[in-house]
Design a protein around this motif. Structure first.
Motif, PDB file in Angstrom:
ATOM      1  N   GLN A  72       0.838  -1.199   0.000  1.00  0.00           N
ATOM      2  CA  GLN A  72       0.000   0.000   0.000  1.00  0.00           C
ATOM      3  C   GLN A  72       0.874   1.250   0.000  1.00  0.00           C
ATOM      4  O   GLN A  72       2.015   1.219   0.454  1.00  0.00           O
ATOM      5  CB  GLN A  72      -0.876   0.036   1.260  1.00  0.00           C
ATOM      6  N   ASP A  75      -0.547   7.127   1.495  1.00  0.00           N
ATOM      7  CA  ASP A  75      -1.875   7.761   1.460  1.00  0.00           C
ATOM      8  C   ASP A  75      -2.955   6.753   1.824  1.00  0.00           C
ATOM      9  O   ASP A  75      -3.877   7.045   2.581  1.00  0.00           O
ATOM     10  CB  ASP A  75      -2.165   8.355   0.083  1.00  0.00           C
ATOM     11  N   ASP A  76      -2.862   5.550   1.250  1.00  0.00           N
ATOM     12  CA  ASP A  76      -3.845   4.497   1.538  1.00  0.00           C
ATOM     13  C   ASP A  76      -3.731   4.015   2.978  1.00  0.00           C
ATOM     14  O   ASP A  76      -4.727   3.817   3.660  1.00  0.00           O
ATOM     15  CB  ASP A  76      -3.631   3.283   0.620  1.00  0.00           C
ATOM     16  N   ALA A  79      -4.999   6.618   5.675  1.00  0.00           N
ATOM     17  CA  ALA A  79      -6.273   7.289   5.402  1.00  0.00           C
ATOM     18  C   ALA A  79      -7.205   7.086   6.601  1.00  0.00           C
ATOM     19  O   ALA A  79      -7.340   5.990   7.126  1.00  0.00           O
ATOM     20  CB  ALA A  79      -6.912   6.716   4.139  1.00  0.00           C
ATOM     21  N   GLY A  80      -7.809   8.167   7.043  1.00  0.00           N
ATOM     22  CA  GLY A  80      -8.757   8.074   8.147  1.00  0.00           C
ATOM     23  C   GLY A  80      -8.116   8.132   9.525  1.00  0.00           C
ATOM     24  O   GLY A  80      -8.823   8.095  10.535  1.00  0.00           O
ATOM     25  N   GLU A  83      -3.435  12.904  11.761  1.00  0.00           N
ATOM     26  CA  GLU A  83      -1.989  13.140  11.732  1.00  0.00           C
ATOM     27  C   GLU A  83      -1.440  13.363  13.136  1.00  0.00           C
ATOM     28  O   GLU A  83      -0.239  13.290  13.342  1.00  0.00           O
ATOM     29  CB  GLU A  83      -1.664  14.356  10.849  1.00  0.00           C
ATOM     30  N   ARG A  89      -1.195   5.591  14.422  1.00  0.00           N
ATOM     31  CA  ARG A  89      -0.391   5.529  13.203  1.00  0.00           C
ATOM     32  C   ARG A  89       0.682   4.440  13.327  1.00  0.00           C
ATOM     33  O   ARG A  89       0.924   3.667  12.394  1.00  0.00           O
ATOM     34  CB  ARG A  89       0.240   6.899  12.905  1.00  0.00           C
TER      35      ARG A  89
END
Length: 196
Positions: A72, A75-76, A79-80, A83, A89
């Motif tokens: 991946q 960005d993928d 996503a969601g 940050e 993360r």
């Protein structure tokens, strides 16, 4: 190969060039076409000489392109996820790499075997810049402005040790861990590096 700096525009450009070559190779493979470094370079609008700096031959290009189909982009992947949510993360980064490597372990072990063989001949222009550094950097985005650049870079480098098939082979083959223990070790180590 020299030290990679995350702020070095040349590194970012190299990653983009490599990604472009792999994207074109993937497209051609999905169309059922037989690929070569020369054909992919031509289709990507990149010189043959440049393409050979990234891939020493057609077999290495095919091998990496087939693995990249399973990967991946940053960005993928994030996503969601805010940050600002560093823990979420990091956990996403850990889970993604763990699933990727354990579900495709045989292919990645074969890939590791071949890239190690290629790396002992530096005159071939060997390069192994992958998306691992990009994904780790993106995961650590909340720390980018709060840590000194050198500290941030060291943290990225330290985490790079874990997010590869190399780590899986050491933990399984040398330490005799099963998949569950590998994941627990990754979580423990990554959280210690980032949160202290």
């Amino acid at each position: 190969m020299g030290k990679l700096s995350l702020d070095d525009g040349r590194v970012e450009q190299k990653l983009k060039t490599r990604e472009k070559l792999l994207a074109v190779a993937n497209t051609l493979l999905l169309q059922g076409k037989e690929i070569s470094v020369e054909l992919v370079a031509k289709e990507a609008g990149i010189s043959k000489a440049t393409a050979y700096r990234y891939f020493t031959g057609t077999s290495s290009l095919k091998r990496e392109a087939s693995l990249q189909l399973k990967a991946q982009t940053s960005d993928d992947l994030f996503a969601g996820i805010s940050e600002k949510d560093l823990k979420a993360r990091l956990n996403k980064l850990i889970d993604y790499h763990f699933d990727l490597f354990t579900k495709n372990e045989t292919e990645f072990r074969l890939f590791l075997s071949s890239v190690i063989s290629e790396s002992i001949h530096p005159e071939t222009g060997y390069s192994r810049a992958g998306r691992r550094i990009v994904l780790i950097t993106e995961a650590l985005k909340p720390l980018r402005k709060t840590l000194p650049p050198a500290t941030f870079q060291r943290m990225v480098n330290a985490l790079a040790v874990f997010f590869g098939i190399e780590s899986v082979t050491v933990l399984k083959d040398l330490c005799q861990l099963d998949n569950k223990a590998v994941l627990e070790t990754w979580r423990w180590a990554v959280h210690r590096i980032v949160f202290g």
